[in-house]
Design a protein around this motif. Sequence first.
Motif, PDB file in Angstrom:
ATOM      1  N   ALA A  26       0.797  -1.231   0.000  1.00  0.00           N
ATOM      2  CA  ALA A  26       0.000   0.000   0.000  1.00  0.00           C
ATOM      3  C   ALA A  26       0.832   1.286   0.000  1.00  0.00           C
ATOM      4  CB  ALA A  26      -0.956  -0.012   1.195  1.00  0.00           C
ATOM      5  N   PRO A  27       1.892   1.413   0.810  1.00  0.00           N
ATOM      6  CA  PRO A  27       2.633   2.680   0.828  1.00  0.00           C
ATOM      7  C   PRO A  27       3.323   3.009  -0.492  1.00  0.00           C
ATOM      8  CG  PRO A  27       3.107   1.384   2.794  1.00  0.00           C
ATOM      9  CD  PRO A  27       2.391   0.480   1.847  1.00  0.00           C
ATOM     10  N   VAL A  28       3.632   1.972  -1.308  1.00  0.00           N
ATOM     11  CA  VAL A  28       4.426   2.193  -2.517  1.00  0.00           C
ATOM     12  C   VAL A  28       3.724   1.665  -3.765  1.00  0.00           C
ATOM     13  CG1 VAL A  28       6.591   2.143  -1.234  1.00  0.00           C
ATOM     14  CG2 VAL A  28       5.679   0.011  -2.162  1.00  0.00           C
ATOM     15  N   THR A  56       5.991   9.900  -4.056  1.00  0.00           N
ATOM     16  CA  THR A  56       6.142  10.072  -2.611  1.00  0.00           C
ATOM     17  C   THR A  56       5.473   8.896  -1.914  1.00  0.00           C
ATOM     18  OG1 THR A  56       6.077  12.483  -2.820  1.00  0.00           O
ATOM     19  CG2 THR A  56       5.675  11.549  -0.630  1.00  0.00           C
ATOM     20  N   VAL A  57       6.181   8.277  -0.986  1.00  0.00           N
ATOM     21  CA  VAL A  57       5.616   7.156  -0.238  1.00  0.00           C
ATOM     22  C   VAL A  57       4.353   7.633   0.482  1.00  0.00           C
ATOM     23  CG1 VAL A  57       6.006   5.510   1.634  1.00  0.00           C
ATOM     24  CG2 VAL A  57       7.859   6.072   0.054  1.00  0.00           C
ATOM     25  N   ARG A  58       3.284   6.866   0.397  1.00  0.00           N
ATOM     26  CA  ARG A  58       2.025   7.266   1.007  1.00  0.00           C
ATOM     27  C   ARG A  58       2.105   7.160   2.529  1.00  0.00           C
ATOM     28  NH1 ARG A  58       0.273   3.884  -3.214  1.00  0.00           N
ATOM     29  NH2 ARG A  58      -0.526   5.072  -4.980  1.00  0.00           N
ATOM     30  N   SER A  59       1.583   8.175   3.198  1.00  0.00           N
ATOM     31  CA  SER A  59       1.492   8.137   4.649  1.00  0.00           C
ATOM     32  C   SER A  59       0.353   7.222   5.059  1.00  0.00           C
ATOM     33  CB  SER A  59       1.245   9.538   5.198  1.00  0.00           C
ATOM     34  OG  SER A  59      -0.048  10.001   4.802  1.00  0.00           O
ATOM     35  N   ASN A 108      12.798  -2.428   1.590  1.00  0.00           N
ATOM     36  CA  ASN A 108      12.858  -2.153   0.157  1.00  0.00           C
ATOM     37  C   ASN A 108      11.618  -2.622  -0.601  1.00  0.00           C
ATOM     38  OD1 ASN A 108      15.516  -0.985   0.055  1.00  0.00           O
ATOM     39  ND2 ASN A 108      16.316  -3.035   0.457  1.00  0.00           N
ATOM     40  N   GLU A 109      10.589  -3.082   0.126  1.00  0.00           N
ATOM     41  CA  GLU A 109       9.375  -3.551  -0.522  1.00  0.00           C
ATOM     42  C   GLU A 109       8.107  -2.903   0.014  1.00  0.00           C
ATOM     43  OE1 GLU A 109      10.619  -8.081  -1.834  1.00  0.00           O
ATOM     44  OE2 GLU A 109       9.753  -7.790   0.161  1.00  0.00           O
ATOM     45  N   VAL A 110       8.183  -2.334   1.216  1.00  0.00           N
ATOM     46  CA  VAL A 110       7.011  -1.723   1.854  1.00  0.00           C
ATOM     47  C   VAL A 110       7.267  -0.261   2.194  1.00  0.00           C
ATOM     48  CG1 VAL A 110       5.405  -1.851   3.796  1.00  0.00           C
ATOM     49  CG2 VAL A 110       6.301  -3.964   2.788  1.00  0.00           C
TER      50      VAL A 110
END
Length: 307
Positions: A26-28, A56-59, A108-110
């Motif tokens: 979900a974040p990426v 931008t990585v999701r908060s 590196n995946e989440v």
Amino acid sequence: MAVWEPRRGETLLSRGPVEFATGMAAPVSGMRWFRDTERRDIQHELPGWPEGPTYTVRSRADRNVRSTARKAGVFGHTLVVLAASALGALGSPFGEPRIRGKSEDPENEVDDFPVIWAQQGGIARTLPWQLDPARRPAKYRTHLIITDVRLVVVGFPDDDPSRDESLCEMDRPFIARAERKKFSQGHRNFTITFTDDSWCRLHSYSENALGRILRHLSSTLVPLDQLTSPQRNAIHAYLAARAESDRKSGGSGRLNPYGIVTRRPSGNLLFETWSEPAEPVNGIAGYGIHLMSPEGGHPTLQPGDLD
């Protein structure tokens, strides 16, 4: 331009579709980054690369909003989705889960999703921008070619490999290892780590092509003229059996005898043959494989023999 071919004395081992991977957690989700070893974004430092999207990585708040919107939109289909997901986890033809299992590398995946990780001057920085789905032209594909001496990335437009364009190449000694990454769509992400510890994360939408790519990034080619008599006899018997099976099914029984033999990590030998030219979706389509022991017999399958 024409279909890419190896040089004289060079043996083609594999060719298949690849591109930079895309985040799934979900974040990426839907995103990718190009990083140095300090996790700085280096996409603007890569020579010759055109401008691309900045992510931008999701908060957690962003993810909660997206989750709420999705739940509101699909409430009426909840039971259907749950049923399809459960069937997919069991191998249902309705589809497969987008992500299976727990992340092996959450950093590196989440929390982040680099597809190039390289210090200044790192080998991974030499990969071409056409591997990026967000940058390359529409209706353009990229294939990874593996030979006994080098790796080559080619690109071609309009599903026409006869218009191959060589985008980059590197000698095989620069490859340290390759590894499948299970936390991905269809388990079809993989990383290539280079001898300078830089690496890239790629995806192939063809499982058959990925199997060949991974197999030949970790194999040793055995020249056919170095096979023993029992090994050659085993291959001839295998080809004869395939030809007879082809005749019984209505074919001509005339099979392409060309093939390659590689030594697997277990010591077993794998004979592979193909008869189809490279095509856009799957690259080189394998026609048959035969595993044999060093003595030419039928071995017990060992981990890594077919991967």
